[in-house]
Scaffold this motif. Structure first.
Motif, PDB file in Angstrom:
ATOM      1  N   UNK A 110      23.169  64.052  57.780  1.00  0.00           N
ATOM      2  CA  UNK A 110      23.163  63.485  56.419  1.00  0.00           C
ATOM      3  C   UNK A 110      23.373  61.852  56.733  1.00  0.00           C
ATOM      4  N   UNK A 111      24.076  61.337  57.280  1.00  0.00           N
ATOM      5  CA  UNK A 111      24.451  60.062  57.582  1.00  0.00           C
ATOM      6  C   UNK A 111      23.263  59.268  58.322  1.00  0.00           C
ATOM      7  N   UNK A 112      22.833  59.782  59.228  1.00  0.00           N
ATOM      8  CA  UNK A 112      21.669  59.288  59.845  1.00  0.00           C
ATOM      9  C   UNK A 112      20.441  59.313  58.824  1.00  0.00           C
ATOM     10  N   UNK A 113      20.159  60.525  58.199  1.00  0.00           N
ATOM     11  CA  UNK A 113      19.064  60.476  57.478  1.00  0.00           C
ATOM     12  C   UNK A 113      19.148  59.258  56.150  1.00  0.00           C
ATOM     13  N   UNK A 114      20.406  59.213  55.579  1.00  0.00           N
ATOM     14  CA  UNK A 114      20.626  58.352  54.661  1.00  0.00           C
ATOM     15  C   UNK A 114      20.166  56.780  55.201  1.00  0.00           C
ATOM     16  N   UNK A 115      20.647  56.405  56.458  1.00  0.00           N
ATOM     17  CA  UNK A 115      20.421  55.173  56.981  1.00  0.00           C
ATOM     18  C   UNK A 115      18.795  55.006  57.220  1.00  0.00           C
ATOM     19  N   UNK A 116      18.100  56.047  57.580  1.00  0.00           N
ATOM     20  CA  UNK A 116      16.772  55.792  57.915  1.00  0.00           C
ATOM     21  C   UNK A 116      15.957  55.795  56.777  1.00  0.00           C
ATOM     22  N   UNK A 117      16.414  56.326  55.599  1.00  0.00           N
ATOM     23  CA  UNK A 117      15.704  56.185  54.217  1.00  0.00           C
ATOM     24  C   UNK A 117      15.946  54.830  53.612  1.00  0.00           C
ATOM     25  N   UNK A 118      17.342  54.387  53.681  1.00  0.00           N
ATOM     26  CA  UNK A 118      17.613  52.937  53.515  1.00  0.00           C
ATOM     27  C   UNK A 118      16.656  52.344  54.064  1.00  0.00           C
ATOM     28  N   UNK A 119      16.722  52.145  55.429  1.00  0.00           N
ATOM     29  CA  UNK A 119      16.003  51.247  56.265  1.00  0.00           C
ATOM     30  C   UNK A 119      14.588  50.943  55.752  1.00  0.00           C
ATOM     31  N   UNK A 163      21.237  63.834  48.340  1.00  0.00           N
ATOM     32  CA  UNK A 163      21.812  63.379  47.024  1.00  0.00           C
ATOM     33  C   UNK A 163      23.259  63.560  46.800  1.00  0.00           C
ATOM     34  N   UNK A 164      23.914  64.826  47.177  1.00  0.00           N
ATOM     35  CA  UNK A 164      25.241  65.002  46.884  1.00  0.00           C
ATOM     36  C   UNK A 164      26.263  63.896  47.997  1.00  0.00           C
ATOM     37  N   UNK A 165      25.570  63.639  49.087  1.00  0.00           N
ATOM     38  CA  UNK A 165      26.349  62.717  49.910  1.00  0.00           C
ATOM     39  C   UNK A 165      26.222  61.270  49.249  1.00  0.00           C
ATOM     40  N   UNK A 166      25.074  60.985  48.751  1.00  0.00           N
ATOM     41  CA  UNK A 166      25.051  59.641  48.046  1.00  0.00           C
ATOM     42  C   UNK A 166      25.941  59.562  46.781  1.00  0.00           C
ATOM     43  N   UNK A 167      25.838  60.754  46.196  1.00  0.00           N
ATOM     44  CA  UNK A 167      26.940  60.626  45.049  1.00  0.00           C
ATOM     45  C   UNK A 167      28.256  60.621  45.473  1.00  0.00           C
ATOM     46  N   UNK A 168      28.497  61.153  46.257  1.00  0.00           N
ATOM     47  CA  UNK A 168      30.117  61.382  46.850  1.00  0.00           C
ATOM     48  C   UNK A 168      30.370  60.023  47.426  1.00  0.00           C
ATOM     49  N   UNK A 169      29.342  59.062  47.810  1.00  0.00           N
ATOM     50  CA  UNK A 169      29.724  58.229  48.667  1.00  0.00           C
ATOM     51  C   UNK A 169      29.105  56.597  47.755  1.00  0.00           C
ATOM     52  N   UNK A 170      29.072  56.972  46.396  1.00  0.00           N
ATOM     53  CA  UNK A 170      28.458  55.882  45.530  1.00  0.00           C
ATOM     54  C   UNK A 170      29.808  55.103  45.164  1.00  0.00           C
ATOM     55  N   UNK A 171      29.691  53.588  45.360  1.00  0.00           N
ATOM     56  CA  UNK A 171      30.838  52.921  45.113  1.00  0.00           C
ATOM     57  C   UNK A 171      31.581  53.071  43.802  1.00  0.00           C
TER      58      UNK A 171
END
Length: 177
Positions: A110-119, A163-171
């Motif tokens: 999930x972390x790698x995918x999040x980085x790729x999508x953000x990049x 989505x769950x990961x981003x919600x959990x890690x949102x500032x």
């Protein structure tokens, strides 16, 4: 439909078959499924010979079986042919142990995918094709085959997990200790 797509289609249908009656119905309704091996139809011919040997049919009965039209094969043979050509068939052996959706999802962190999508500057709502492409590349690299439906389901699951990961890690959601 390509031959590979046909094999996957018939395999999915075959996985629903649980009883002898269902095997007979599958045989009656899906003649093409028994001719997807290479060379075409060789396995079905071997099935007929093997059935005759196992049942110790007389030469006359064996010849009668060989000459049957599709609809006129005896039910006992239809069940045997399903087991021989579909459950244990060469055409279907590559997908005999298909990869599960969770196994597909686990190929990408999930972390790698999040980085790729953000990049790439993508919103999650725009990322479905990119996520599916990432999964396809991972599967291909590992030599694993998956159905298109499983790939779509894995993509949806991965996006939900993201989505769950981003919600959990949102500032706004992270409590400072």
């Amino acid at each position: 439909m390509s031959e590979k797509q046909q094999i996957i289609h018939y395999w999915k249908l075959a996985k629903l078959v649980r009883s002898s009656e269902a095997k007979i119905a599958f045989f009656d309704e899906n003649e093409e499924a028994f001719y997807l091996d290479v060379p075409q139809g060789e396995e079905f011919e071997n099935c007929k010979y093997s059935f005759c040997e196992e049942k110790a049919l007389t030469p006359e009965d064996a010849e009668d079986l060989q000459d049957n039209s599709w609809a006129s094969f005896p039910n006992e043979f239809k069940v045997y042919a399903f087991d021989y050509c579909i459950s244990g068939g060469v055409a279907y052996e590559a997908i005999d142990s298909p990869v599960t959706i969770d196994q597909i999802v686990s190929l990408v962190s999930i972390e790698t995918l999040n980085e790729k999508i953000e990049d790439q500057g993508l919103m999650l709502s725009e990322a479905e094709d990119d996520v599916m492409l990432i999964l396809e590349k991972k599967l291909k690299k590992l030599g694993i085959s998956a159905t298109e439906d499983d790939l779509c389901d894995a993509t949806k699951k991965l996006l939900q997990d993201l989505r769950d990961y981003q919600d959990d890690n949102h500032p706004d959601n992270i409590k400072v200790a």
